[in-house]
Write an enzyme that holds these catalytic residues in place. Structure first.
Site, PDB file in Angstrom:
ATOM      1  CD  GLU A 196      -2.627  -1.495   2.262  1.00  0.00           C
ATOM      2  OE1 GLU A 196      -1.833  -2.066   3.022  1.00  0.00           O
ATOM      3  OE2 GLU A 196      -3.841  -1.380   2.477  1.00  0.00           O
TER       4      GLU A 196
ATOM      5  CB  CYS B  15       2.433   7.212   3.504  1.00  0.00           C
ATOM      6  SG  CYS B  15       2.759   5.973   4.753  1.00  0.00           S
TER       7      CYS B  15
ATOM      8  CB  CYS C 135       5.753  -5.376   9.231  1.00  0.00           C
ATOM      9  SG  CYS C 135       7.035  -4.730  10.343  1.00  0.00           S
TER      10      CYS C 135
ATOM     11  CB  CYS D 277       3.943  -3.075  16.781  1.00  0.00           C
ATOM     12  SG  CYS D 277       5.653  -2.645  16.444  1.00  0.00           S
TER      13      CYS D 277
ATOM     14  CB  CYS E 127       0.876  -2.284  13.916  1.00  0.00           C
ATOM     15  SG  CYS E 127       1.222  -2.036  12.172  1.00  0.00           S
TER      16      CYS E 127
ATOM     17  CB  CYS F 195      -0.534   5.665  11.453  1.00  0.00           C
ATOM     18  SG  CYS F 195      -0.013   7.284  10.990  1.00  0.00           S
TER      19      CYS F 195
HETATM   20  N1  SAH Z   1       7.669   0.163  10.793  1.00  0.00           N
HETATM   21  C1  SAH Z   1       7.926   1.553  10.955  1.00  0.00           C
HETATM   22  C2  SAH Z   1       7.172   2.401   9.948  1.00  0.00           C
HETATM   23  C3  SAH Z   1       5.766   1.990   9.629  1.00  0.00           C
HETATM   24  S1  SAH Z   1       4.594   2.080  10.958  1.00  0.00           S
HETATM   25  C4  SAH Z   1       7.618   2.019  12.354  1.00  0.00           C
HETATM   26  O1  SAH Z   1       7.047   1.246  13.122  1.00  0.00           O
HETATM   27  O2  SAH Z   1       7.992   3.131  12.685  1.00  0.00           O
HETATM   28  C5  SAH Z   1       4.258   3.819  10.965  1.00  0.00           C
HETATM   29  C6  SAH Z   1       3.748   4.393  12.283  1.00  0.00           C
HETATM   30  O3  SAH Z   1       2.413   3.973  12.515  1.00  0.00           O
HETATM   31  C7  SAH Z   1       4.541   3.984  13.514  1.00  0.00           C
HETATM   32  O4  SAH Z   1       4.874   5.143  14.242  1.00  0.00           O
HETATM   33  C8  SAH Z   1       3.570   3.131  14.296  1.00  0.00           C
HETATM   34  O5  SAH Z   1       3.829   3.220  15.676  1.00  0.00           O
HETATM   35  C9  SAH Z   1       2.247   3.735  13.905  1.00  0.00           C
HETATM   36  N2  SAH Z   1       1.087   2.853  14.050  1.00  0.00           N
HETATM   37  C10 SAH Z   1       1.022   1.535  13.867  1.00  0.00           C
HETATM   38  N3  SAH Z   1      -0.243   1.099  14.077  1.00  0.00           N
HETATM   39  C11 SAH Z   1      -0.992   2.178  14.377  1.00  0.00           C
HETATM   40  C12 SAH Z   1      -2.384   2.384  14.649  1.00  0.00           C
HETATM   41  N4  SAH Z   1      -3.238   1.379  14.633  1.00  0.00           N
HETATM   42  N5  SAH Z   1      -2.796   3.646  14.887  1.00  0.00           N
HETATM   43  C13 SAH Z   1      -1.938   4.676  14.872  1.00  0.00           C
HETATM   44  N6  SAH Z   1      -0.632   4.547  14.589  1.00  0.00           N
HETATM   45  C14 SAH Z   1      -0.156   3.310  14.357  1.00  0.00           C
HETATM   46 FE1  SF4 Z   2       5.913  -3.138  11.614  1.00  0.00          FE
HETATM   47 FE2  SF4 Z   2       3.603  -1.984  12.262  1.00  0.00          FE
HETATM   48 FE3  SF4 Z   2       5.490  -2.269  14.109  1.00  0.00          FE
HETATM   49 FE4  SF4 Z   2       5.858  -0.503  12.126  1.00  0.00          FE
HETATM   50  S1  SF4 Z   2       4.280  -0.432  13.714  1.00  0.00           S
HETATM   51  S2  SF4 Z   2       7.343  -2.010  12.899  1.00  0.00           S
HETATM   52  S3  SF4 Z   2       4.811  -1.582  10.435  1.00  0.00           S
HETATM   53  S4  SF4 Z   2       4.429  -3.939  13.044  1.00  0.00           S
END
Ligand code: SAH
Ligand code: SF4
Length: 357
Positions: free
Chosen positions: A94, A107, A114, A118, A121, A338
């Site tokens: 995406e 973006c 990934c 986390c 996410c 995000c």
């Molecule tokens: N993997 C990298 C970049 C992609 S994630 C990282 O983790 O930084 C991009 C951002 O989205 C990160 O700051 C992450 O903490 C945030 N993020 C992930 N899931 C989210 C959610 N459900 N709502 C808001 N932000 C989220």
């Molecule tokens: Fe991966 Fe989502 Fe964690 Fe970013 S926030 S490192 S995309 S699992």
């Protein structure tokens, strides 16, 4: 049997010049090809009229420059568009287009899926599908800018914040950044490109040594090891103390700041106590904090923070002298915000099928 065509998208200038010479052409033909692909955004060799007819014929036969296909387009009421893009092998990623008054922000994904896991996410639930090549990363910019030719503003910002952990796909990501930033090519200045990491410490240290590097964002999301490990299991391997040591050692250019992203999870990390700890942790660092209210992902056991919690949290940071911004996520209605990028999630509004390429 004819040999497989050489994939050119992702080649740097020197690689084009070498290829031209290997094909018995002067090196400057390679520079012209580079310019046509990246600066002019041309997709078809037959349209690269700056090249000789013979070279165009050879390219048609022996080479390819494969843009990701626009498989689906999900336009949001706020003007942003989430794209589902299909790669050469059928895998999908995406990219999000976010227009503003005088510029647009793109973006980009650096991996399909990934591996980082986390807990909050959506992308994490895909697991790692595969790394993207440099060409697949810059191809997102070419394809999405072309699709928005009419709406395009002169200035483009790029955030590497789509699917994937960029520092776990280090070389292709950095190569893509160099391609994006080349004034002779795509010409998006390094200081308008932000790489966001979940905190891969060896990657941060390595990035610190690059002479051409993007700005750095670190997804902090919590202020104690216990709390962070609960939502980001990678914190066990890369705990806060070491993460901040790497951040403090990170060289910043004039006027540059580190960015910390902090996803606010209602009732989990959004109390005044959290805000005070966040201010203490970042004390003395030239940085800013982006507060991102959690965007709901169905099936995950979190909730968005209460509206009433946001301002007090931000105020505590500001009073402590921190630059802190509340980021209202774009494209929530089409799951483009995000952490909502998971390829499979289809939002309720009817998606409009995108014309291929
Ligand atoms: N993997 C990298 C970049 C992609 S994630 C990282 O983790 O930084 C991009 C951002 O989205 C990160 O700051 C992450 O903490 C945030 N993020 C992930 N899931 C989210 C959610 N459900 N709502 C808001 N932000 C989220
Ligand atoms: Fe991966 Fe989502 Fe964690 Fe970013 S926030 S490192 S995309 S699992």
């Amino acid at each position: 049997m004819p040999a497989m065509p050489i994939e050119l998208l992702g080649f740097e200038l020197e690689e084009f010049r070498r290829l031209a010479q290997q094909w018995g052409e002067p090196a400057y033909r390679g520079s012209q090809l580079y310019h046509a692909l990246y600066a002019e955004g041309r997709r078809e060799f037959s349209r690269m009229t700056s090249l000789s007819r013979a070279l165009r014929a050879r390219l048609e036969r022996d080479a390819a420059a494969t843009w990701p296909q626009l498989a689906r387009r999900y336009p949001s009421a706020d003007g942003s568009i989430r794209y589902l893009l299909q790669l050469g092998d059928g895998k999908t990623i995406e990219t999000v287009w976010m227009p503003e008054k005088n510029r647009q922000t793109l973006c980009l994904s650096t991996q399909a899926g990934c591996a980082v896991d986390c807990r909050f996410c959506a992308t994490a639930r895909l697991g790692l599908v595969r790394n993207l090549s440099a060409g697949e990363i810059v191809g997102q910019v070419l394809a999405v800018l072309a699709d928005n030719r009419q709406r395009r503003r002169p200035r483009t910002n790029v955030v590497l914040m789509g699917q994937g952990e960029p520092l776990l796909n280090y070389e292709p990501t950095l190569k893509a950044v160099r391609l994006l930033a080349d004034p002779q090519g795509m010409n998006i200045p390094l200081l308008r490109i932000t790489l966001s990491t979940s905190g891969i410490i060896p990657g941060i240290r390595r990035l610190a040594r690059e002479d051409r590097r993007p700005k750095l964002g670190v997804s902090l999301n919590a202020t104690t090891d216990e709390q962070r490990t609960a939502i980001m299991p990678l914190n066990r391997k890369y705990p806060l103390g070491e993460l901040f040591a790497a951040c403090r050692a990170y060289p910043l250019r004039p006027r540059e700041r580190l960015t910390f992203e902090y996803v606010l999870l209602g009732g989990f990390n959004d109390t005044p106590e959290d805000a005070r700890r966040l201010a203490r942790l970042t004390r003395g660092l030239r940085c800013k904090v982006n507060l991102i209210p959690w965007n709901p992902v169905p099936g995950l056991p979190y909730r968005a923070p209460a509206d009433a919690a946001l301002e007090p949290f931000q105020k505590i940071l500001r009073r402590a002298g921190l630059l802190a911004f509340l980021r209202c996520s774009r494209g929530q209605d089409v799951s483009a915000a995000c952490g909502q990028l998971a390829s499979l999630t289809t939002p309720s509004p009817q998606p409009s099928p995108a014309s291929a390429g």
